[in-house]
Design a protein around this motif. Structure first.
Motif, PDB file in Angstrom:
ATOM      1  N   THR A 159     -32.371 -21.315  68.326  1.00 52.08           N
ATOM      2  CA  THR A 159     -31.794 -22.004  67.079  1.00 52.08           C
ATOM      3  C   THR A 159     -30.602 -21.397  66.965  1.00 52.08           C
ATOM      4  OG1 THR A 159     -34.415 -21.892  66.553  1.00 52.08           O
ATOM      5  CG2 THR A 159     -32.535 -22.706  64.665  1.00 52.08           C
ATOM      6  N   GLU A 160     -30.158 -22.897  66.737  1.00 52.10           N
ATOM      7  CA  GLU A 160     -28.186 -22.172  66.558  1.00 52.10           C
ATOM      8  C   GLU A 160     -27.870 -22.303  65.618  1.00 52.10           C
ATOM      9  OE1 GLU A 160     -26.131 -21.086  68.593  1.00 52.10           O
ATOM     10  OE2 GLU A 160     -26.695 -21.263  70.030  1.00 52.10           O
ATOM     11  N   CYS A 161     -28.952 -23.494  64.600  1.00 50.90           N
ATOM     12  CA  CYS A 161     -28.602 -23.173  63.299  1.00 50.90           C
ATOM     13  C   CYS A 161     -30.077 -23.914  62.699  1.00 50.90           C
ATOM     14  CB  CYS A 161     -27.401 -24.217  63.074  1.00 50.90           C
ATOM     15  SG  CYS A 161     -27.815 -26.238  63.583  1.00 50.90           S
ATOM     16  N   LEU A 162     -29.923 -23.966  61.402  1.00 47.66           N
ATOM     17  CA  LEU A 162     -30.901 -24.840  60.355  1.00 47.66           C
ATOM     18  C   LEU A 162     -30.414 -25.993  59.505  1.00 47.66           C
ATOM     19  CD1 LEU A 162     -32.294 -21.624  58.947  1.00 47.66           C
ATOM     20  CD2 LEU A 162     -33.547 -22.775  60.856  1.00 47.66           C
ATOM     21  N   ALA A 163     -31.205 -26.867  59.405  1.00 46.06           N
ATOM     22  CA  ALA A 163     -31.073 -27.474  58.681  1.00 46.06           C
ATOM     23  C   ALA A 163     -32.533 -27.761  57.330  1.00 46.06           C
ATOM     24  CB  ALA A 163     -31.110 -29.059  59.022  1.00 46.06           C
ATOM     25  N   LEU A 164     -31.877 -28.698  55.869  1.00 47.81           N
ATOM     26  CA  LEU A 164     -33.109 -28.906  55.426  1.00 47.81           C
ATOM     27  C   LEU A 164     -32.613 -30.446  54.560  1.00 47.81           C
ATOM     28  CD1 LEU A 164     -31.946 -28.131  52.418  1.00 47.81           C
ATOM     29  CD2 LEU A 164     -31.952 -25.292  52.696  1.00 47.81           C
ATOM     30  N   SER A 165     -33.476 -30.530  53.894  1.00 49.79           N
ATOM     31  CA  SER A 165     -33.783 -31.436  52.923  1.00 49.79           C
ATOM     32  C   SER A 165     -34.911 -31.383  52.117  1.00 49.79           C
ATOM     33  CB  SER A 165     -34.335 -32.807  53.793  1.00 49.79           C
ATOM     34  OG  SER A 165     -35.503 -32.816  54.548  1.00 49.79           O
ATOM     35  N   LEU A 166     -35.015 -31.230  50.913  1.00 46.05           N
ATOM     36  CA  LEU A 166     -35.925 -31.390  49.640  1.00 46.05           C
ATOM     37  C   LEU A 166     -35.667 -32.970  49.198  1.00 46.05           C
ATOM     38  CD1 LEU A 166     -37.353 -30.085  48.163  1.00 46.05           C
ATOM     39  CD2 LEU A 166     -36.187 -29.616  46.699  1.00 46.05           C
ATOM     40  N   ILE A 167     -37.264 -33.741  49.378  1.00 50.51           N
ATOM     41  CA  ILE A 167     -37.219 -34.979  48.752  1.00 50.51           C
ATOM     42  C   ILE A 167     -38.652 -35.295  47.918  1.00 50.51           C
ATOM     43  CG2 ILE A 167     -37.677 -37.547  49.947  1.00 50.51           C
ATOM     44  CD1 ILE A 167     -35.729 -36.727  52.605  1.00 50.51           C
ATOM     45  N   ASP A 168     -38.546 -36.080  47.141  1.00 43.76           N
ATOM     46  CA  ASP A 168     -39.544 -36.103  45.831  1.00 43.76           C
ATOM     47  C   ASP A 168     -39.548 -37.884  46.294  1.00 43.76           C
ATOM     48  OD1 ASP A 168     -41.744 -36.744  43.686  1.00 43.76           O
ATOM     49  OD2 ASP A 168     -39.739 -36.670  42.136  1.00 43.76           O
ATOM     50  N   TYR A 215     -35.214 -27.907  59.701  1.00 42.55           N
ATOM     51  CA  TYR A 215     -34.775 -27.703  61.105  1.00 42.55           C
ATOM     52  C   TYR A 215     -34.767 -26.992  61.497  1.00 42.55           C
ATOM     53  CZ  TYR A 215     -35.815 -32.788  59.217  1.00 42.55           C
ATOM     54  OH  TYR A 215     -36.409 -33.679  58.097  1.00 42.55           O
ATOM     55  N   ALA A 216     -35.238 -26.729  62.700  1.00 41.00           N
ATOM     56  CA  ALA A 216     -34.989 -25.536  63.500  1.00 41.00           C
ATOM     57  C   ALA A 216     -33.632 -26.059  64.223  1.00 41.00           C
ATOM     58  CB  ALA A 216     -35.516 -23.978  64.171  1.00 41.00           C
ATOM     59  N   LEU A 217     -33.004 -25.988  64.963  1.00 39.70           N
ATOM     60  CA  LEU A 217     -31.354 -27.209  65.694  1.00 39.70           C
ATOM     61  C   LEU A 217     -31.355 -26.273  66.677  1.00 39.70           C
ATOM     62  CD1 LEU A 217     -29.696 -28.821  62.998  1.00 39.70           C
ATOM     63  CD2 LEU A 217     -31.609 -29.604  63.889  1.00 39.70           C
ATOM     64  N   THR A 230     -40.773 -27.686  60.390  1.00 35.50           N
ATOM     65  CA  THR A 230     -41.477 -27.250  59.487  1.00 35.50           C
ATOM     66  C   THR A 230     -41.464 -27.930  57.911  1.00 35.50           C
ATOM     67  OG1 THR A 230     -41.664 -25.312  60.756  1.00 35.50           O
ATOM     68  CG2 THR A 230     -42.851 -25.376  58.363  1.00 35.50           C
ATOM     69  N   GLU A 231     -42.729 -28.664  57.213  1.00 33.90           N
ATOM     70  CA  GLU A 231     -42.614 -28.883  56.079  1.00 33.90           C
ATOM     71  C   GLU A 231     -43.608 -28.462  54.898  1.00 33.90           C
ATOM     72  OE1 GLU A 231     -41.578 -33.643  56.885  1.00 33.90           O
ATOM     73  OE2 GLU A 231     -44.068 -32.899  56.275  1.00 33.90           O
ATOM     74  N   LEU A 232     -42.973 -28.288  54.051  1.00 34.30           N
ATOM     75  CA  LEU A 232     -43.661 -27.368  52.996  1.00 34.30           C
ATOM     76  C   LEU A 232     -43.782 -28.555  51.584  1.00 34.30           C
ATOM     77  CD1 LEU A 232     -45.303 -25.007  51.721  1.00 34.30           C
ATOM     78  CD2 LEU A 232     -43.236 -24.332  50.589  1.00 34.30           C
ATOM     79  N   ILE A 233     -44.819 -28.430  50.701  1.00 36.12           N
ATOM     80  CA  ILE A 233     -44.667 -29.467  49.873  1.00 36.12           C
ATOM     81  C   ILE A 233     -44.741 -28.144  48.664  1.00 36.12           C
ATOM     82  CG2 ILE A 233     -45.813 -31.537  48.547  1.00 36.12           C
ATOM     83  CD1 ILE A 233     -45.396 -31.838  50.372  1.00 36.12           C
ATOM     84  N   VAL A 234     -43.576 -28.015  47.391  1.00 30.62           N
ATOM     85  CA  VAL A 234     -43.012 -27.902  46.416  1.00 30.62           C
ATOM     86  C   VAL A 234     -43.843 -28.279  45.162  1.00 30.62           C
ATOM     87  CG1 VAL A 234     -41.475 -26.245  45.770  1.00 30.62           C
ATOM     88  CG2 VAL A 234     -41.264 -26.246  47.773  1.00 30.62           C
TER      89      VAL A 234
END
Length: 164
Positions: A44-53, A127-129, A156-160
């Motif tokens: 993994t070089e970097c991570l990314a994220l999204s938070l969506i409803d 996301y592991a990129l 990996t997804e997590l429901i918050v």
């Protein structure tokens, strides 16, 4: 890869990261919650994220994007990370012409959950990129998806949950 976020004893995101936060900008909660990340793939070089409803669809007609960010360091994400991160963060749904929010900070950083009528489930994806993503700050979700293509080692997804 595993992720976790702090939750209250009844399973909701703590108020300081959502609707009942004392720290708001343009009426929106802006203190991002910490994310613990473990078992990140070696390459993994970097991570990314999204938070969506996705629970917003019946009310708005589309999923509501609360946070997009990429080229994140390969480590856990600290509280209020969105306000100090100097890498690219994407436009959230407040940027839509349907809302008329004109605060540049609010539309291009974390804005916390604000479920209007009942609790909502928010999908946090990490996301592991395999390489850094070539987007500029204030990118849109379509650019995010295009740039992640072919670079995702795992996600990996997590429901918050957030209370109304």
């Amino acid at each position: 890869m595993k992720i976790s976020v702090p939750l209250t004893t009844d399973g909701y995101l703590p108020d300081k990261y959502s609707k009942y936060s004392a720290i708001k900008r343009a009426g929106q909660p802006v203190v991002s919650f910490p994310i613990k990340i473990t078992d990140v793939p070696e390459r993994t070089e970097c991570l990314a994220l999204s938070l969506i409803d996705y629970d917003a669809v019946p009310r708005t007609g589309f999923p509501f994007i609360h946070w997009l960010a990429t080229n994140l360091p390969v480590q856990s994400i600290t509280e209020d990370f969105s306000s100090v991160f100097e890498g690219p963060q994407g436009m959230n749904t407040w940027a839509s012409r349907f809302y008329g929010v004109d605060d540049e900070y609010v539309i291009s950083h974390y804005t916390g959950p604000m479920p209007p009528e009942k609790p909502h489930r928010y999908t946090l994806t990490i996301y592991a990129l395999s390489q850094v993503v070539n987007v500029k700050d204030k990118f849109f979700y379509n650019d995010f998806r295009d740039e992640l293509a072919g670079k995702i080692l795992t996600k990996t997804e997590l429901i918050v949950n957030a209370r109304d």
